[in-house]
Enzyme design. Structure first.
Site, PDB file in Angstrom:
ATOM      1  NE  ARG A  97       5.780  -0.635  -3.892  1.00  0.00           N
ATOM      2  CZ  ARG A  97       7.055  -0.804  -4.194  1.00  0.00           C
ATOM      3  NH1 ARG A  97       7.787  -1.625  -3.493  1.00  0.00           N
ATOM      4  NH2 ARG A  97       7.628  -0.103  -5.127  1.00  0.00           N
ATOM      5  CB  ILE A 131       4.259   7.917  -1.895  1.00  0.00           C
ATOM      6  CG1 ILE A 131       5.416   8.815  -2.318  1.00  0.00           C
ATOM      7  CG2 ILE A 131       2.914   8.608  -2.117  1.00  0.00           C
ATOM      8  CD1 ILE A 131       5.433   9.144  -3.792  1.00  0.00           C
ATOM      9  N   GLY A 159       0.822  -1.201   0.000  1.00  0.00           N
ATOM     10  CA  GLY A 159       0.000   0.000   0.000  1.00  0.00           C
ATOM     11  C   GLY A 159       0.856   1.251   0.000  1.00  0.00           C
ATOM     12  CG  HIS A 160       4.688   1.291   0.381  1.00  0.00           C
ATOM     13  ND1 HIS A 160       4.381   0.133   1.064  1.00  0.00           N
ATOM     14  CD2 HIS A 160       5.934   1.113  -0.127  1.00  0.00           C
ATOM     15  CE1 HIS A 160       5.404  -0.702   0.979  1.00  0.00           C
ATOM     16  NE2 HIS A 160       6.345  -0.133   0.255  1.00  0.00           N
ATOM     17  CB  ALA A 161       4.808   4.329  -4.689  1.00  0.00           C
TER      18      ALA A 161
END
Length: 137
Positions: free
Chosen positions: A100, A125, A53-55
Site C-alpha cells: 500500500r 516489508i 510504501g510497505h506490506a
C-alpha cells in the site's frame, strides 16, 4: 500471505447515526473482522508527500478518512487498484500481503488506521522486491 489478492480488499460500511446536530459513526463489536490492538492517525501530510510504501505479513488494517481525502494505491504482486477515501463512514480493509501507498492528501486530511496488532518491525516489508519474493513463498 501469497494467497491474498486485490479481490480480498473490502470497503467496510461504518454505522452512521444521522442527527440534525451532526453525524456519529461507531466502530465496535463486529464492525470490523479483527480485534483492535493499535490505533494511529496521519495528519498534516503535504499534498506532494506519500505514506505507506510497505506490506504486512500478519497485520490487518482498516483505513478511514476522518477528514478530507487521500488515495490508496494497492498492489498484490500481479494487480493494482487505486481507491480514493473521502468519507468518514467508509473504511478500507487491507488484508495481509498487500502493498500500500497513500498519496494525494487533501488539505486538512486525517487518515485513521486501526490495526490488528501492536507495532512489530518484523511484520513490515519495506522493499517491493522483497515483497514480490515473499508473495511467491
Amino acid at each position: 500471505m501469497s494467497k491474498t489478492t486485490i479481490e480480498t480488499i473490502k470497503i467496510i460500511d461504518i454505522p452512521k447515526i444521522e442527527d440534525t446536530r451532526g453525524n456519529l459513526s461507531v466502530i465496535e463489536k463486529n464492525t470490523i473482522p479483527f480485534e483492535i490492538k493499535r490505533v494511529y492517525y496521519l495528519y498534516d501530510v503535504p499534498s506532494t508527500a506519500y505514506r505507506g510504501g510497505h506490506a504486512h505479513k500478519e497485520q490487518l488494517e482498516l483505513l478511514v478518512a476522518l477528514s478530507g481525502s487521500f488515495e490508496v494505491k494497492l498492489r498484490d504482486g500481479a494487480n493494482e487498484l487505486s481507491i480514493m477515501l473521502n468519507k468518514p463512514n467508509k473504511g478500507l480493509l487491507i488484508p495481509t500481503g498487500i502493498w500500500r501507498e497513500l498519496e494525494n492528501f487533501s488539505s486538512g486530511s486525517v487518515c485513521l488506521v486501526l490495526s490488528s496488532d501492536v507495532f512489530d518491525e518484523n511484520d513490515y516489508i519495506y522493499d517491493f522486491e522483497e515483497f514480490m519474493r515473499f508473495k511467491t513463498l
